[in-house]
Scaffold this motif. Structure first.
Motif, PDB file in Angstrom:
ATOM      1  N   LYS A 122       0.803  -1.246  -0.094  1.00  0.00           N
ATOM      2  CA  LYS A 122      -0.023  -0.044   0.058  1.00  0.00           C
ATOM      3  C   LYS A 122       0.892   1.131  -0.049  1.00  0.00           C
ATOM      4  CE  LYS A 122      -3.981   2.298   2.565  1.00  0.00           C
ATOM      5  NZ  LYS A 122      -3.451   3.383   2.890  1.00  0.00           N
ATOM      6  N   LEU A 123       0.420   2.120  -1.089  1.00  0.00           N
ATOM      7  CA  LEU A 123       1.425   3.280  -0.934  1.00  0.00           C
ATOM      8  C   LEU A 123       1.024   4.333   0.020  1.00  0.00           C
ATOM      9  CD1 LEU A 123       3.366   4.445  -3.112  1.00  0.00           C
ATOM     10  CD2 LEU A 123       1.625   5.259  -4.481  1.00  0.00           C
ATOM     11  N   ASP A 124       1.770   4.204   0.953  1.00  0.00           N
ATOM     12  CA  ASP A 124       1.569   5.142   2.091  1.00  0.00           C
ATOM     13  C   ASP A 124       2.685   6.266   2.308  1.00  0.00           C
ATOM     14  OD1 ASP A 124      -0.943   4.413   3.052  1.00  0.00           O
ATOM     15  OD2 ASP A 124      -0.167   3.112   4.237  1.00  0.00           O
ATOM     16  N   GLY A 125       2.435   7.429   2.987  1.00  0.00           N
ATOM     17  CA  GLY A 125       3.446   8.319   3.059  1.00  0.00           C
ATOM     18  C   GLY A 125       4.390   7.842   4.084  1.00  0.00           C
ATOM     19  N   GLY A 126       5.899   8.495   3.789  1.00  0.00           N
ATOM     20  CA  GLY A 126       7.013   8.172   4.785  1.00  0.00           C
ATOM     21  C   GLY A 126       8.188   7.548   3.817  1.00  0.00           C
ATOM     22  N   PHE A 170      15.495  -9.115  -4.074  1.00  0.00           N
ATOM     23  CA  PHE A 170      15.122  -7.744  -3.702  1.00  0.00           C
ATOM     24  C   PHE A 170      14.543  -7.648  -2.356  1.00  0.00           C
ATOM     25  CE2 PHE A 170      11.149  -9.155  -5.169  1.00  0.00           C
ATOM     26  CZ  PHE A 170      10.166  -8.613  -4.233  1.00  0.00           C
ATOM     27  N   ARG A 171      14.588  -6.735  -1.556  1.00  0.00           N
ATOM     28  CA  ARG A 171      14.073  -6.632  -0.214  1.00  0.00           C
ATOM     29  C   ARG A 171      13.368  -5.143  -0.197  1.00  0.00           C
ATOM     30  NH1 ARG A 171      18.967  -8.880   0.174  1.00  0.00           N
ATOM     31  NH2 ARG A 171      19.192 -10.621   1.318  1.00  0.00           N
ATOM     32  N   ILE A 172      12.177  -4.802   0.602  1.00  0.00           N
ATOM     33  CA  ILE A 172      11.671  -3.687   0.624  1.00  0.00           C
ATOM     34  C   ILE A 172      11.089  -3.487   1.853  1.00  0.00           C
ATOM     35  CG2 ILE A 172       9.405  -4.654  -0.411  1.00  0.00           C
ATOM     36  CD1 ILE A 172       9.086  -1.766  -1.806  1.00  0.00           C
ATOM     37  N   LEU A 173      11.314  -2.390   2.531  1.00  0.00           N
ATOM     38  CA  LEU A 173      10.519  -1.999   3.904  1.00  0.00           C
ATOM     39  C   LEU A 173       9.865  -0.839   3.983  1.00  0.00           C
ATOM     40  CD1 LEU A 173      10.779  -2.617   7.036  1.00  0.00           C
ATOM     41  CD2 LEU A 173      12.979  -1.211   6.940  1.00  0.00           C
ATOM     42  N   TYR A 174       8.986  -0.439   4.597  1.00  0.00           N
ATOM     43  CA  TYR A 174       8.015   0.641   4.846  1.00  0.00           C
ATOM     44  C   TYR A 174       8.480   0.970   6.264  1.00  0.00           C
ATOM     45  CZ  TYR A 174       4.339   3.869   5.325  1.00  0.00           C
ATOM     46  OH  TYR A 174       3.572   5.095   5.586  1.00  0.00           O
ATOM     47  N   THR A 175       9.116   1.856   6.539  1.00  0.00           N
ATOM     48  CA  THR A 175       9.741   2.138   7.901  1.00  0.00           C
ATOM     49  C   THR A 175       8.711   2.535   8.907  1.00  0.00           C
ATOM     50  OG1 THR A 175      10.521   4.212   7.244  1.00  0.00           O
ATOM     51  CG2 THR A 175      11.975   2.591   6.989  1.00  0.00           C
ATOM     52  N   VAL A 176       7.585   3.004   8.390  1.00  0.00           N
ATOM     53  CA  VAL A 176       6.475   3.789   9.224  1.00  0.00           C
ATOM     54  C   VAL A 176       5.980   2.635  10.163  1.00  0.00           C
ATOM     55  CG1 VAL A 176       4.447   5.155   9.530  1.00  0.00           C
ATOM     56  CG2 VAL A 176       6.126   5.664   7.663  1.00  0.00           C
ATOM     57  N   ASN A 177       5.639   1.477   9.457  1.00  0.00           N
ATOM     58  CA  ASN A 177       4.982   0.398  10.185  1.00  0.00           C
ATOM     59  C   ASN A 177       5.604  -0.891  10.104  1.00  0.00           C
ATOM     60  OD1 ASN A 177       4.525  -0.638   7.827  1.00  0.00           O
ATOM     61  ND2 ASN A 177       2.443  -0.340   7.857  1.00  0.00           N
ATOM     62  N   ARG A 219       1.917  -3.405  -5.838  1.00  0.00           N
ATOM     63  CA  ARG A 219       3.556  -3.440  -5.999  1.00  0.00           C
ATOM     64  C   ARG A 219       3.647  -2.415  -6.858  1.00  0.00           C
ATOM     65  NH1 ARG A 219       6.627  -9.105  -6.766  1.00  0.00           N
ATOM     66  NH2 ARG A 219       5.679  -8.983  -8.919  1.00  0.00           N
ATOM     67  N   ALA A 220       2.972  -2.798  -8.120  1.00  0.00           N
ATOM     68  CA  ALA A 220       3.329  -1.839  -9.154  1.00  0.00           C
ATOM     69  C   ALA A 220       3.282  -0.547  -9.002  1.00  0.00           C
ATOM     70  CB  ALA A 220       2.563  -2.214 -10.700  1.00  0.00           C
ATOM     71  N   ALA A 221       2.163  -0.153  -8.439  1.00  0.00           N
ATOM     72  CA  ALA A 221       1.674   1.269  -8.192  1.00  0.00           C
ATOM     73  C   ALA A 221       2.927   1.934  -6.991  1.00  0.00           C
ATOM     74  CB  ALA A 221       0.463   1.426  -7.349  1.00  0.00           C
ATOM     75  N   ASN A 222       3.330   0.915  -6.154  1.00  0.00           N
ATOM     76  CA  ASN A 222       4.353   1.361  -5.343  1.00  0.00           C
ATOM     77  C   ASN A 222       5.801   1.549  -5.892  1.00  0.00           C
ATOM     78  OD1 ASN A 222       6.363   1.551  -3.349  1.00  0.00           O
ATOM     79  ND2 ASN A 222       4.783   1.014  -1.806  1.00  0.00           N
TER      80      ASN A 222
END
Length: 197
Positions: A87-91, A102-109, A162-165
């Motif tokens: 989900k494309l969230d701010g932060g 590949f690795r991806i992390l959303y640091t906010v949550n 995923r594509a949107a992000n």
């Protein structure tokens, strides 16, 4: 006599109920919380599972680096037990390409994922993602002056999230632009690039 016995029994019960039992006394211990840097280091130690496709050879690619982006969306975060993946969230978002992983992390949550990727000319393929292990995402890529831009060709993962992000904003490399910058550490680092990432 029965009234006295009942009264004594009631008082004895109340007194015993008010006494702390030694076995029921609990001591609270502080549970250390993980920082975004800790979560990133833990994610870097994990490897993908070959869900549908064998893991690619662990060979360096031209795109290998850690990338970051800061999404400016200022939505109020809300708690959810099962947030949509990608989900494309701010932060701050961190994204690593490293020898076929590949690795991806959303640091906010702390949401994170990992999988495999291969590069073939101007195309990059993402697969073995646990959130969409049957899907292979296909993108074209462009890397100019440390800025990675992905353009979707086809990626149904997480209903297109995923594509949107991946394509919403360019990803900024945390790799120093040259040897001198790497040695002296004098260069304009993008926000979110830290010494551990």
């Amino acid at each position: 006599m029965t009234k006295i016995n009942s009264f004594i029994l009631c008082v004895a019960f109340l007194v015993s109920a008010c006494q702390p039992a030694s076995s029921s006394v609990r001591t609270e211990t502080a549970v250390p919380t993980e920082t975004p840097s800790d979560k990133w280091q833990i994610l870097l130690s994990h490897t993908p599972v070959p869900w549908t496709t064998p893991l690619p050879p662990q060979e360096p690619t031209f795109l290998d680096a850690t990338y970051v982006k800061v999404n400016p969306r200022l939505e109020t975060p809300f708690p959810c037990k099962r947030c949509p993946d990608y989900k494309l969230d701010g932060g701050l978002w961190k994204f690593s390409l490293d020898k076929g992983t590949f690795r991806i992390l959303y640091t906010v949550n702390g949401w994170r994922s990992l999988g495999s990727y291969t590069v073939d000319g101007e195309k990059i393929y993402f697969f073995n993602d646990p959130y969409c292990n049957w899907d292979t995402g296909v993108y074209t890529w462009k890397l100019e002056e440390g800025v990675l831009t992905l353009t979707e060709v086809d990626d149904p993962c997480s209903q297109g999230l995923r594509a949107a992000n991946f394509i919403d904003q360019p990803w900024f490399s945390c790799r120093p632009p040259n040897t001198e910058a790497a040695i002296t550490d004098h260069w304009q680092k993008p926000e979110g690039c830290d010494p551990n990432g």
